[in-house]
Design a protein around this motif. Structure first.
Motif, PDB file in Angstrom:
ATOM      1  N   ASP A 122      59.843  30.588  19.314  1.00  0.00           N
ATOM      2  CA  ASP A 122      59.261  29.458  18.585  1.00  0.00           C
ATOM      3  C   ASP A 122      59.374  29.761  17.093  1.00  0.00           C
ATOM      4  O   ASP A 122      59.861  30.819  16.697  1.00  0.00           O
ATOM      5  CB  ASP A 122      57.792  29.276  18.978  1.00  0.00           C
ATOM      6  N   VAL A 179      49.979  30.820  19.413  1.00  0.00           N
ATOM      7  CA  VAL A 179      51.400  31.043  19.687  1.00  0.00           C
ATOM      8  C   VAL A 179      51.664  32.501  20.070  1.00  0.00           C
ATOM      9  O   VAL A 179      52.418  32.785  21.009  1.00  0.00           O
ATOM     10  CB  VAL A 179      52.250  30.629  18.469  1.00  0.00           C
ATOM     11  N   ILE A 188      51.540  24.872  22.158  1.00  0.00           N
ATOM     12  CA  ILE A 188      52.770  25.122  21.417  1.00  0.00           C
ATOM     13  C   ILE A 188      52.512  24.848  19.941  1.00  0.00           C
ATOM     14  O   ILE A 188      51.466  24.287  19.569  1.00  0.00           O
ATOM     15  CB  ILE A 188      53.931  24.241  21.924  1.00  0.00           C
ATOM     16  N   SER A 189      53.465  25.216  19.092  1.00  0.00           N
ATOM     17  CA  SER A 189      53.313  24.943  17.674  1.00  0.00           C
ATOM     18  C   SER A 189      53.621  23.480  17.388  1.00  0.00           C
ATOM     19  O   SER A 189      54.268  22.788  18.181  1.00  0.00           O
ATOM     20  CB  SER A 189      54.256  25.831  16.860  1.00  0.00           C
TER      21      SER A 189
END
Length: 468
Positions: free
Chosen positions: A106, A120, A447-448
């Motif tokens: 990511d 994360v 998630i980011s």
């Protein structure tokens, strides 16, 4: 500098040339319970990795001595045996997306939100540790088979194992049917090796690979002077198989005249060499194989009905690899063990490469899987087969479709339509729950925000929702 957290189990390596950021990130991750090592360059990081087995790498794109994001980007595949999170400025967003396509987990844009960093990092570390446990389980799982070559624990392979064990000690003739590349000869060898004939020869003949005019002399042999070029007696393959097992592969391609002669051998246990007058007696166990539908060939007049009933005895059917995909990890393990014996080099697959093998369609079945694994192993460095090796050989573009597309770790190896539809639905629900706020939706999804934007782009979802 090494910072020991209160729960020193997971390890994080920070690679960033900003001393202030490294210090703050170290302290923050220490409070989260991680062991942390920080370095200012990729070269230092690579030295540290020899002593510090990191579960995760936080990697800034602009690093000395080059301060060139593209240079750092090219190193991502070398580091991607564990999750890599890219630290980037907004202007480097496209490069960060490219890093993900090359194996990064990511990316997070600076200035970094500590809460987002915690989420994360936790997800990435958990992923890596679960993958290590899964690898250990795979390595500890025995190959469930009477012979290692019959790798597989699917319901289909279990039935094959049982049938092989039961009929191998008998003299019954066996016909193995199924698509090409599904292991028909492997089953035939297993029948021989578990039989009372195991100390005698196993002779394999591909009926379609030998020209029709030569097949008779290859099987029956010939005497000197039988034809031009026959300058001495030659023993045939039938005689070589005497006391053992004769395997006739693709028997459906045998010419009709040869079918008549084979039928006589099976009926009488004897034959004449080409040009010879002295009868040869043999004792063989016959195993045949074909990917053709023999009953259809019988109806078409291309295969003798009486021969069909002579060879079928017990029929065993193999299936395409796509119908027993749960056997792929065991097959991979078996083939890697073969490579180790052949080359004296142990091989292992990184998670991304394993996922690619698990997701890929295999129209060539087990034979294609084996050949692909051998090709990738040939260029693997230090015995580790990586996703970048597959990409280097352009294997990820073969076979077509989403099954070979390389994206972020949640999508690595491709998504079938059901999984894709499920992820789209979850994203839409999270956005609806938070009134279109992407940052809050991303936290709910684990998630980011940048990762969410990437997924929205990939699935063609609207970016017009309310934002933070």
């Amino acid at each position: 500098m090494l910072a020991k957290g209160k729960d020193a189990t997971a390890k994080v390596l920070i690679v960033d040339d900003e001393p202030a950021f490294r210090l703050l990130a170290e302290r923050f991750l220490q409070q989260q319970g991680y062991q942390v090592v920080s370095t200012a360059s990729v070269e230092e990081a690579q030295q540290q990795l020899g002593q510090f087995d990191a579960d995760l790498i936080l990697l800034d794109l602009a690093l000395p001595p080059h301060f060139d994001p593209q240079h750092t980007l090219n190193l991502v595949p070398q580091l991607a045996s564990r999750p890599v999170i890219i630290l980037t400025g907004h202007a480097e967003r496209d490069l960060a997306l490219k890093a993900i396509s090359q194996g990064a987990w990511d990316f997070i844009a600076k200035p970094i939100d500590p809460d987002l960093l915690a989420v994360v990092v936790k997800r990435a570390v958990t992923k890596h540790q679960l993958e290590k446990e899964l690898l250990q389980l795979r390595q500890a799982t025995p190959v469930s088979s009477p012979l290692p070559s019959l790798a597989g624990h699917s319901a289909h392979m279990e039935s094959i194992h049982t049938l092989v064990q039961r009929i191998a000690p008998t003299e019954v003739r066996v016909l193995v049917t199924g698509p090409s590349g599904t292991g028909k000869e492997v089953i035939s060898k297993a029948l021989h090796q578990l039989s009372n004939r195991a100390d005698k020869a196993f002779v394999s003949v591909h009926c379609g690979a030998i020209p029709a005019e030569l097949l008779e002399s290859e099987l029956f042999g010939y005497v000197k002077g039988a034809f031009t070029g026959a300058d001495k007696d030659r023993q045939g393959l039938l005689k070589l198989a005497d006391g053992g097992t004769l395997f006739l592969d693709e028997i459906g391609e045998m010419p009709l005249p040869m079918q008549v002669k084979l039928l006589r051998v099976l009926q009488e246990g004897s034959y004449y060499p080409v040009g010879g007058r002295e009868m040869q007696h043999i004792d063989i166990r016959l195993v045949s194989a074909t990917n053709a539908n023999l009953p259809d060939l019988v109806r078409q007049g291309k295969f003798r009905e009486d021969l069909y009933y002579r060879i079928k005895g017990v029929t065993m059917e193999t299936v395409a690899l796509d119908q027993r995909r749960e056997d792929i990890p065991l097959l991979i393990r078996f083939f890697l063990e073969q490579l180790k014996e052949q080359q004296g080099q142990a091989f292992a697959l990184e998670t991304g490469a394993m996922q690619w093998f698990l997701q890929k369609q295999w129209p060539g079945n087990v034979r294609e899987l084996k050949n692909t694994l051998e090709s990738v192993a040939a260029i693997a460095q230090q015995g580790v087969i990586r996703l970048s090796d597959i990409q280097l050989l352009h294997l990820d573009s073969q076979g077509g479709g989403a099954d070979t597309e390389v994206v972020d770790s949640a999508l690595l190896g491709g998504l079938d339509e059901q999984v894709k539809a499920l992820e789209i639905r979850l994203i839409q629900q999270a956005l609806q729950q938070h009134g279109g706020n992407k940052s809050q939706a991303a936290r709910t999804l684990g998630i980011s925000r940048q990762g969410l934007l990437k997924k929205l782009e990939r699935y063609g979802l609207s970016h017009s929702s309310a934002d933070d």
